[in-house]
Each structure stands twice: as C-alpha cells, then as structure tokens.
Design a protein around this motif. Structure first.
Motif, PDB file in Angstrom:
ATOM      1  N   THR A 140      -4.625   7.172  -1.402  1.00 23.42           N
ATOM      2  CA  THR A 140      -4.120   5.874  -0.979  1.00 23.42           C
ATOM      3  C   THR A 140      -4.377   4.830  -2.053  1.00 23.42           C
ATOM      4  O   THR A 140      -5.494   4.759  -2.595  1.00 23.42           O
ATOM      5  CB  THR A 140      -4.793   5.423   0.337  1.00 23.42           C
ATOM      6  OG1 THR A 140      -4.537   6.401   1.351  1.00 23.42           O
ATOM      7  CG2 THR A 140      -4.251   4.073   0.789  1.00 23.42           C
TER       8      THR A 140
ATOM      9  N   GLN B 203      -4.099   0.810  -2.468  1.00 20.47           N
ATOM     10  CA  GLN B 203      -3.880  -0.464  -1.767  1.00 20.47           C
ATOM     11  C   GLN B 203      -3.464  -1.543  -2.763  1.00 20.47           C
ATOM     12  O   GLN B 203      -3.853  -1.521  -3.940  1.00 20.47           O
ATOM     13  CB  GLN B 203      -5.170  -0.885  -1.070  1.00 20.47           C
ATOM     14  CG  GLN B 203      -5.601   0.063   0.049  1.00 20.47           C
ATOM     15  CD  GLN B 203      -6.901  -0.373   0.697  1.00 20.47           C
ATOM     16  OE1 GLN B 203      -7.881  -0.660   0.004  1.00 20.47           O
ATOM     17  NE2 GLN B 203      -6.922  -0.438   2.015  1.00 20.47           N
ATOM     18  N   ARG B 204      -2.669  -2.467  -2.275  1.00 23.11           N
ATOM     19  CA  ARG B 204      -2.257  -3.635  -3.086  1.00 23.11           C
ATOM     20  C   ARG B 204      -1.810  -3.167  -4.476  1.00 23.11           C
ATOM     21  O   ARG B 204      -2.356  -3.586  -5.498  1.00 23.11           O
ATOM     22  CB  ARG B 204      -3.404  -4.629  -3.190  1.00 23.11           C
ATOM     23  CG  ARG B 204      -3.957  -5.066  -1.834  1.00 23.11           C
ATOM     24  CD  ARG B 204      -5.099  -6.072  -1.987  1.00 23.11           C
ATOM     25  NE  ARG B 204      -6.211  -5.569  -2.789  1.00 23.11           N
ATOM     26  CZ  ARG B 204      -7.136  -4.740  -2.353  1.00 23.11           C
ATOM     27  NH1 ARG B 204      -7.089  -4.277  -1.113  1.00 23.11           N
ATOM     28  NH2 ARG B 204      -8.136  -4.351  -3.160  1.00 23.11           N
TER      29      ARG B 204
ATOM     30  N   GLU C 248       0.734   5.761   0.258  1.00 24.05           N
ATOM     31  CA  GLU C 248      -0.024   6.992   0.519  1.00 24.05           C
ATOM     32  C   GLU C 248       0.708   8.167  -0.111  1.00 24.05           C
ATOM     33  O   GLU C 248       1.903   8.356   0.112  1.00 24.05           O
ATOM     34  CB  GLU C 248      -0.157   7.223   2.033  1.00 24.05           C
ATOM     35  CG  GLU C 248      -1.161   6.333   2.696  1.00 24.05           C
ATOM     36  CD  GLU C 248      -1.419   6.755   4.145  1.00 24.05           C
ATOM     37  OE1 GLU C 248      -2.341   6.182   4.761  1.00 24.05           O
ATOM     38  OE2 GLU C 248      -0.706   7.655   4.656  1.00 24.05           O
TER      39      GLU C 248
ATOM     40  N   ASP D   8       0.852  -1.200   0.000  1.00 23.41           N
ATOM     41  CA  ASP D   8       0.000   0.000   0.000  1.00 23.41           C
ATOM     42  C   ASP D   8       0.884   1.245   0.000  1.00 23.41           C
ATOM     43  O   ASP D   8       1.960   1.254   0.589  1.00 23.41           O
ATOM     44  CB  ASP D   8      -0.874   0.028   1.251  1.00 23.41           C
ATOM     45  CG  ASP D   8      -1.849  -1.141   1.337  1.00 23.41           C
ATOM     46  OD1 ASP D   8      -2.489  -1.290   2.394  1.00 23.41           O
ATOM     47  OD2 ASP D   8      -1.966  -1.895   0.345  1.00 23.41           O
TER      48      ASP D   8
ATOM     49  N   ARG E 264      -9.242  -0.139  -5.313  1.00 17.78           N
ATOM     50  CA  ARG E 264      -7.986  -0.097  -4.551  1.00 17.78           C
ATOM     51  C   ARG E 264      -7.555   1.342  -4.278  1.00 17.78           C
ATOM     52  O   ARG E 264      -6.672   1.582  -3.467  1.00 17.78           O
ATOM     53  CB  ARG E 264      -6.876  -0.819  -5.322  1.00 17.78           C
ATOM     54  CG  ARG E 264      -7.126  -2.291  -5.536  1.00 17.78           C
ATOM     55  CD  ARG E 264      -5.921  -2.990  -6.199  1.00 17.78           C
ATOM     56  NE  ARG E 264      -5.705  -2.505  -7.565  1.00 17.78           N
ATOM     57  CZ  ARG E 264      -4.741  -1.656  -7.901  1.00 17.78           C
ATOM     58  NH1 ARG E 264      -3.911  -1.190  -6.997  1.00 17.78           N
ATOM     59  NH2 ARG E 264      -4.610  -1.285  -9.169  1.00 17.78           N
TER      60      ARG E 264
END
Lengths: 116, 117
Positions: A78, A80-81, A20, A18, A64
């Motif tokens: 953000t 994710q994955r 940010e 992940d 995601r």
C-alpha cells in the motif's frame, strides 16, 4: 503450476491518492519479496516476508509505504498519498524456503504505477 | 552494504556470436550467492544462472556460463551461440548467505543486450 501473479498490471492514479498493489505468490512458497524498478534508481529491494512476518521494513522508501501478508499467501503493498516519484514498476517475487539460502526467486510480471 | 556494478549499459552482437557481460560487486561477506536474471520486454524476470560463492567451479546452464573470480569480486556472464530470443535486459544480482533482516537481492543497473539477425 501457476506462477507469481500481480494485480493490477497497470495503475494510473492522481497525486495524493492511495493505491494497493496485490501479489499472489506461487503456492507453498514461504518467502515473498517486493522490489521497485524505476529509471532513476534501477531495481530496489523494498521488503520481504517469511510467512506473515516482515523482519525488516527499513527498505521501504518512506512511511507512506506499508505491506502486509495474510495466511502466508497473498501480499498487499500500500502506498498512501502517492507522489510522482512513486511512479515505477513494482515487482513481487517468491521462493520456496527461508531467505538466505540463495534459493531462486520467481518473479511476477509487475505492476506499472503511474502517478499523475 | 553490498553494491553491484554493471559497466556496460548496452551491448549489441550478431546472432550466433559469443558475448560476455561484465559484473563486479563489493561486499565484506564471505558466503553469498550471485545470480544473473534476464528481463525481456514482457517485464518478466527470469533466472538465467546462479553461483554459490563457496563453490570454485563456475556454473553453466546450456549456452550460459559464468566466470566467477571471488578474489577479484567479478562475476561475468558468457552467452554462446547467441539467439534472437536472448535480446533482453540482463541484471547481475547479489544475495547474502544469511540476511537476517533485509534479505532481498541487490541488483546492478543492468545491461541491455541486443542480438542482431
């Protein structure tokens, strides 16, 4: 005064992790925008905030991706994955008033994301 | 949905020459805004010029001017007396007058302009 700032300027991550990405808009700007710039897709609009609200999230590429804005100022995107196709430059912009008035958007220098 | 087309991937001219970058767009909207943004190698997007669709008069900013043809949905950028610092990617962009939901800029693919000394 200070312009739009983004951090980090570069981010290298491994597939599946992940990340940010942060955007600090110009002080007093109520509208904030996220764009993605990639070789294959060009410049794509992702999401915009009016204050802390994002009226339409349909520009986000997949579930995601998420974004939030707090205190009408800083925004975080953000992912994710992460996948290799997420590799791109992520640009943030801000403007003085409600979008739709054709006001100039001031851009940050972007975050270059590389997913290995 | 709107589309913006820039048909010139790359252009090269000599310093001091005049160059015109093309942009066409497709929309069903009547009120909108058009922009030209410049992106030098530093990645910083900089607004060059802005045009409101309801204004017939073409916008000008010093050496930069546009030829806005609303009926033809054309919005070209003319750079006069080109300078080495004009070397950059140039993006044509569209924004609806009132987006409601997704309300960002729709960009063309860009034109890489090179000013030769």
């Amino acid at each position: 005064g200070a312009g739009v700032s983004q951090s980090p300027s570069n981010k290298v991550t491994e597939k599946g992790k992940d990340v940010e990405l942060r955007c600090d808009p110009i002080s007093g700007h109520t509208a904030l925008y996220w764009y993605r710039q990639s070789l294959g897709q060009g410049l794509e609009f992702l999401i915009y905030f009016q204050g802390n609200s994002a009226p339409d999230k349909s520009g986000l590429p997949s579930d995601r991706f998420s974004a939030e804005r707090t205190g009408g100022s800083v925004s975080t995107l953000t992912i994710q994955r992460t996948q290799q196709e997420d590799s791109a430059v992520y640009l943030c912009a801000s403007s003085t008033r409600t979008s739709g008035a054709g006001n100039e958007q001031f851009f940050g220098p972007g975050t270059r994301l590389t997913v290995l | 949905a709107q589309t913006v087309t820039q048909s010139q991937p790359e252009m090269s001219v000599q310093e001091a020459e005049t160059v015109t970058l093309s942009c066409t767009y497709d929309t069903s909207e009547n009120n909108y805004y058009l922009f030209w943004y410049k992106q030098p190698p530093s990645r910083q997007m900089i607004l060059v010029i802005r045009q409101e669709a309801y204004k017939q008069q073409n916008a000008t900013e010093n050496r930069f001017s546009v030829n806005f043809q609303k009926a033809a949905k054309s919005f070209s950028l003319k750079i006069s007396d080109s300078q080495l610092g004009d070397t950059a990617m140039y993006f044509c962009a569209f924004m609806k007058h009132w987006g409601g939901g997704a309300d960002g800029l729709t960009f063309g693919k860009g034109t890489h302009l090179i000013i030769q000394p």
